[in-house]
Design a protein around this motif. Sequence first.
Motif, PDB file in Angstrom:
ATOM      1  N   ASP A 234     -60.009   6.158 -17.953  1.00  0.00           N
ATOM      2  CA  ASP A 234     -59.848   4.913 -17.199  1.00  0.00           C
ATOM      3  C   ASP A 234     -60.545   5.039 -15.846  1.00  0.00           C
ATOM      4  OD1 ASP A 234     -58.357   3.892 -19.272  1.00  0.00           O
ATOM      5  OD2 ASP A 234     -56.448   4.532 -18.403  1.00  0.00           O
TER       6      ASP A 234
ATOM      7  N   ARG B  45     -58.725   2.959 -26.694  1.00  0.00           N
ATOM      8  CA  ARG B  45     -57.337   2.659 -27.083  1.00  0.00           C
ATOM      9  C   ARG B  45     -57.277   1.799 -28.342  1.00  0.00           C
ATOM     10  NH1 ARG B  45     -56.627   3.169 -21.461  1.00  0.00           N
ATOM     11  NH2 ARG B  45     -54.757   4.396 -20.917  1.00  0.00           N
TER      12      ARG B  45
ATOM     13  N   HIS C 164     -64.628   0.783 -16.882  1.00  0.00           N
ATOM     14  CA  HIS C 164     -63.262   0.990 -17.350  1.00  0.00           C
ATOM     15  C   HIS C 164     -63.048   0.442 -18.752  1.00  0.00           C
ATOM     16  CE1 HIS C 164     -63.205  -3.101 -15.717  1.00  0.00           C
ATOM     17  NE2 HIS C 164     -62.245  -3.328 -16.577  1.00  0.00           N
TER      18      HIS C 164
ATOM     19  N   GLY D 280     -62.376   3.081 -21.626  1.00  0.00           N
ATOM     20  CA  GLY D 280     -61.013   3.519 -21.925  1.00  0.00           C
ATOM     21  C   GLY D 280     -60.260   2.497 -22.755  1.00  0.00           C
ATOM     22  N   GLN D 281     -60.450   1.223 -22.443  1.00  0.00           N
ATOM     23  CA  GLN D 281     -59.788   0.176 -23.213  1.00  0.00           C
ATOM     24  C   GLN D 281     -60.276   0.167 -24.657  1.00  0.00           C
ATOM     25  OE1 GLN D 281     -60.812  -3.290 -20.942  1.00  0.00           O
ATOM     26  NE2 GLN D 281     -59.227  -2.949 -19.394  1.00  0.00           N
TER      27      GLN D 281
ATOM     28  N   GLY E   7     -54.959   8.543 -19.251  1.00  0.00           N
ATOM     29  CA  GLY E   7     -55.844   7.805 -18.357  1.00  0.00           C
ATOM     30  C   GLY E   7     -57.111   8.533 -17.978  1.00  0.00           C
TER      31      GLY E   7
END
Length: 227
Positions: free
Chosen positions: A194, A173, A166, A169-170, A191
């Motif tokens: 994510d 961003r 995960h 995805g962070q 998402g």
Amino acid sequence: MKRGRKPTIDAADITRTAIAIADAEGLAAVSMARVAQEMGNATMALYRHVKSKDELLALMWDEAMEDPPPLPDGEWRDKLGFWAKAVLAAIRRRPWFLQIPVSGPPSGPRNLAWFDRALTALDDTPLEPGEKVGVVMGLSTFVQGEARLSVTLASGFEQDPGQFGHRYGQRLRQIVDPRRMPALAEVIAAGVFDLDDVQDVGDLDADFDFGLRLFLEGVAAHIGGRA
């Protein structure tokens, strides 16, 4: 009539030995010297049957695919879809296949058999022969591209599993500026990335099925226009 001594090896023996090495240790382990060692022959003895390593790789590229399975009953779309998944499965069994450089169109008996099987799937369509070849070549390019992506991701996952979680995805961003990449930013915000495991095999198969369906729908639209 002078009788020569019957050779103890041939190109097929050499190819099978090279494939066994690649299966066990990867394509980088394959060399004429290593194959000769495994066969208990002098390296020069191999060159009487296979002229170079490039020729050996070409033989391996053909032999690695094995024989194509028979097509199922159904319409052309079912048959081509089955064929595409069979190609993907064959490549996944021997991922080193994708590392062999390809310098021309298929010419070996096994690759030509796969080519013929895909063309057969289009027998009942109104496509011209050249169009059938274009469809099969396009589908083959799609399948090999998807296979290459999945193999590359699998290799990256083995080296660093953390980058596929995960955190991906962070990290996106933090990197993606919505003003410069608005479409990508929208997908990230939704998402899509994510995931607990970006390398999940089920997800890769679902992505393949989605891309395959889009390709076949495009072919169907073209056939509809021809009809």
